[in-house]
Design a protein around this motif. Structure first.
Motif, PDB file in Angstrom:
ATOM      1  N   ILE A   3       0.833  -1.201   0.000  1.00  0.00           N
ATOM      2  CA  ILE A   3       0.000   0.000   0.000  1.00  0.00           C
ATOM      3  C   ILE A   3       0.872   1.256   0.000  1.00  0.00           C
ATOM      4  O   ILE A   3       0.630   2.207  -0.754  1.00  0.00           O
ATOM      5  N   LEU A   4       1.907   1.272   0.831  1.00  0.00           N
ATOM      6  CA  LEU A   4       2.773   2.444   0.913  1.00  0.00           C
ATOM      7  C   LEU A   4       3.579   2.666  -0.368  1.00  0.00           C
ATOM      8  O   LEU A   4       3.759   3.807  -0.804  1.00  0.00           O
ATOM      9  N   LEU A   5       4.053   1.592  -0.972  1.00  0.00           N
ATOM     10  CA  LEU A   5       4.824   1.738  -2.209  1.00  0.00           C
ATOM     11  C   LEU A   5       3.938   2.206  -3.362  1.00  0.00           C
ATOM     12  O   LEU A   5       4.370   3.017  -4.187  1.00  0.00           O
ATOM     13  N   ILE A   6       2.697   1.731  -3.413  1.00  0.00           N
ATOM     14  CA  ILE A   6       1.758   2.237  -4.423  1.00  0.00           C
ATOM     15  C   ILE A   6       1.461   3.707  -4.148  1.00  0.00           C
ATOM     16  O   ILE A   6       1.426   4.537  -5.063  1.00  0.00           O
ATOM     17  N   GLY A   7       1.262   4.058  -2.876  1.00  0.00           N
ATOM     18  CA  GLY A   7       1.038   5.456  -2.504  1.00  0.00           C
ATOM     19  C   GLY A   7       2.208   6.335  -2.897  1.00  0.00           C
ATOM     20  O   GLY A   7       2.025   7.466  -3.346  1.00  0.00           O
ATOM     21  N   GLU A   8       3.414   5.816  -2.756  1.00  0.00           N
ATOM     22  CA  GLU A   8       4.610   6.576  -3.143  1.00  0.00           C
ATOM     23  C   GLU A   8       4.619   6.838  -4.642  1.00  0.00           C
ATOM     24  O   GLU A   8       4.993   7.930  -5.078  1.00  0.00           O
ATOM     25  N   LEU A   9       4.204   5.861  -5.424  1.00  0.00           N
ATOM     26  CA  LEU A   9       4.140   6.061  -6.870  1.00  0.00           C
ATOM     27  C   LEU A   9       3.167   7.170  -7.237  1.00  0.00           C
ATOM     28  O   LEU A   9       3.356   7.868  -8.226  1.00  0.00           O
ATOM     29  N   LEU A  10       2.135   7.341  -6.439  1.00  0.00           N
ATOM     30  CA  LEU A  10       1.130   8.366  -6.713  1.00  0.00           C
ATOM     31  C   LEU A  10       1.526   9.742  -6.202  1.00  0.00           C
ATOM     32  O   LEU A  10       1.099  10.754  -6.754  1.00  0.00           O
ATOM     33  N   THR A  11       2.342   9.811  -5.133  1.00  0.00           N
ATOM     34  CA  THR A  11       2.678  11.109  -4.534  1.00  0.00           C
ATOM     35  C   THR A  11       4.092  11.570  -4.824  1.00  0.00           C
ATOM     36  O   THR A  11       4.310  12.729  -5.113  1.00  0.00           O
ATOM     37  N   GLY A  12       5.071  10.707  -4.707  1.00  0.00           N
ATOM     38  CA  GLY A  12       6.446  11.060  -5.029  1.00  0.00           C
ATOM     39  C   GLY A  12       7.154  11.943  -4.026  1.00  0.00           C
ATOM     40  O   GLY A  12       7.996  12.738  -4.402  1.00  0.00           O
ATOM     41  N   GLY A  13       6.858  11.826  -2.752  1.00  0.00           N
ATOM     42  CA  GLY A  13       7.526  12.659  -1.762  1.00  0.00           C
ATOM     43  C   GLY A  13       8.603  11.941  -0.965  1.00  0.00           C
ATOM     44  O   GLY A  13       9.238  12.538  -0.114  1.00  0.00           O
ATOM     45  N   PHE A  14       8.804  10.661  -1.185  1.00  0.00           N
ATOM     46  CA  PHE A  14       9.773   9.787  -0.535  1.00  0.00           C
ATOM     47  C   PHE A  14       9.411   9.398   0.897  1.00  0.00           C
ATOM     48  O   PHE A  14      10.057   8.544   1.474  1.00  0.00           O
ATOM     49  N   TYR A  15       8.395  10.008   1.493  1.00  0.00           N
ATOM     50  CA  TYR A  15       8.015   9.616   2.855  1.00  0.00           C
ATOM     51  C   TYR A  15       7.404   8.220   2.856  1.00  0.00           C
ATOM     52  O   TYR A  15       7.767   7.372   3.680  1.00  0.00           O
ATOM     53  N   LEU A  16       6.462   7.981   1.966  1.00  0.00           N
ATOM     54  CA  LEU A  16       5.815   6.672   1.921  1.00  0.00           C
ATOM     55  C   LEU A  16       6.793   5.579   1.513  1.00  0.00           C
ATOM     56  O   LEU A  16       6.689   4.446   1.987  1.00  0.00           O
ATOM     57  N   LEU A  17       7.753   5.916   0.663  1.00  0.00           N
ATOM     58  CA  LEU A  17       8.774   4.955   0.274  1.00  0.00           C
ATOM     59  C   LEU A  17       9.585   4.530   1.495  1.00  0.00           C
ATOM     60  O   LEU A  17       9.858   3.345   1.692  1.00  0.00           O
ATOM     61  N   SER A  18       9.947   5.484   2.321  1.00  0.00           N
ATOM     62  CA  SER A  18      10.730   5.187   3.518  1.00  0.00           C
ATOM     63  C   SER A  18       9.963   4.276   4.470  1.00  0.00           C
ATOM     64  O   SER A  18      10.518   3.316   5.012  1.00  0.00           O
ATOM     65  N   ILE A  19       8.688   4.559   4.667  1.00  0.00           N
ATOM     66  CA  ILE A  19       7.876   3.730   5.550  1.00  0.00           C
ATOM     67  C   ILE A  19       7.681   2.345   4.925  1.00  0.00           C
ATOM     68  O   ILE A  19       7.699   1.326   5.627  1.00  0.00           O
ATOM     69  N   GLY A  20       7.520   2.302   3.612  1.00  0.00           N
ATOM     70  CA  GLY A  20       7.389   1.025   2.916  1.00  0.00           C
ATOM     71  C   GLY A  20       8.628   0.157   3.055  1.00  0.00           C
ATOM     72  O   GLY A  20       8.526  -1.064   3.258  1.00  0.00           O
ATOM     73  N   ILE A  21       9.800   0.764   2.973  1.00  0.00           N
ATOM     74  CA  ILE A  21      11.050   0.013   3.154  1.00  0.00           C
ATOM     75  C   ILE A  21      11.142  -0.502   4.587  1.00  0.00           C
ATOM     76  O   ILE A  21      11.555  -1.643   4.827  1.00  0.00           O
ATOM     77  N   GLY A  22      10.743   0.332   5.549  1.00  0.00           N
ATOM     78  CA  GLY A  22      10.699  -0.124   6.942  1.00  0.00           C
ATOM     79  C   GLY A  22       9.775  -1.312   7.112  1.00  0.00           C
ATOM     80  O   GLY A  22      10.075  -2.261   7.852  1.00  0.00           O
ATOM     81  N   SER A  23       8.649  -1.300   6.409  1.00  0.00           N
ATOM     82  CA  SER A  23       7.703  -2.421   6.463  1.00  0.00           C
ATOM     83  C   SER A  23       8.302  -3.690   5.870  1.00  0.00           C
ATOM     84  O   SER A  23       8.096  -4.792   6.394  1.00  0.00           O
ATOM     85  N   ILE A  24       9.039  -3.550   4.788  1.00  0.00           N
ATOM     86  CA  ILE A  24       9.680  -4.714   4.165  1.00  0.00           C
ATOM     87  C   ILE A  24      10.712  -5.332   5.105  1.00  0.00           C
ATOM     88  O   ILE A  24      10.787  -6.555   5.264  1.00  0.00           O
ATOM     89  N   VAL A  25      11.509  -4.484   5.753  1.00  0.00           N
ATOM     90  CA  VAL A  25      12.504  -4.983   6.714  1.00  0.00           C
ATOM     91  C   VAL A  25      11.801  -5.705   7.859  1.00  0.00           C
ATOM     92  O   VAL A  25      12.229  -6.790   8.288  1.00  0.00           O
TER      93      VAL A  25
END
Length: 140
Positions: free
Chosen positions: A12-34
């Motif tokens: 969900i966060l990585l898809i959200g990042e694709l839609l917004t592009g602010g890098f915040y959701l990407l960071s949280i998504g990477i944390g979720s993957i870890v």
């Protein structure tokens, strides 16, 4: 049980990042993957949450300078009317402090007001007041 949660959250966060592009959701998504990887390796939920928080914070700190660097040359996004401020225009109908006139700017006709009497000459747009442009005589 938590593995699916972390994976769904990451997707969900990585898809959200694709839609917004602010890098915040990407960071949280990477944390979720870890955290999902740690769950798969059977670490406790406490370790997963701590790793999630730390990885998210680290990636936010790393990505902010990158985001600023990538967006340093973007154009300030002003509305169409805000872009008119500072432009030159031609008076088509006389303006004075008691009468609304008209001007042409970028091929469009606008109602205009001024604190001074202006006949058919070049003016500079000072500001926007509702649907009218406030102008002054051009210095040219």
């Amino acid at each position: 049980m938590y593995f699916e949660f972390w994976i769904i959250l990451a997707i969900i966060l990585l898809i959200g990042e694709l839609l917004t592009g602010g890098f915040y959701l990407l960071s949280i998504g990477i944390g979720s993957i870890v955290a999902a990887i740690l769950n798969y390796l059977q670490f406790s939920i406490t370790v997963q949450i701590i790793a999630f928080i730390l990885i998210t914070l680290i990636f936010i700190l790393i990505s902010r300078p990158l985001y600023k660097e990538l967006n340093k040359n973007t154009i300030d996004k002003k509305s169409n009317t805000e872009r008119l401020v500072g432009l030159k225009a031609k008076v088509t109908e006389d303006i004075d402090s008691h009468k609304i006139g008209t001007i042409i700017v970028n091929g469009e006709v606008w109602k205009a007001i001024s604190d001074e009497k202006i006949s058919k000459e070049e003016v500079e747009i000072l500001e926007i007041e509702g649907v009218k442009l406030k102008v002054k005589k051009s210095n040219n």
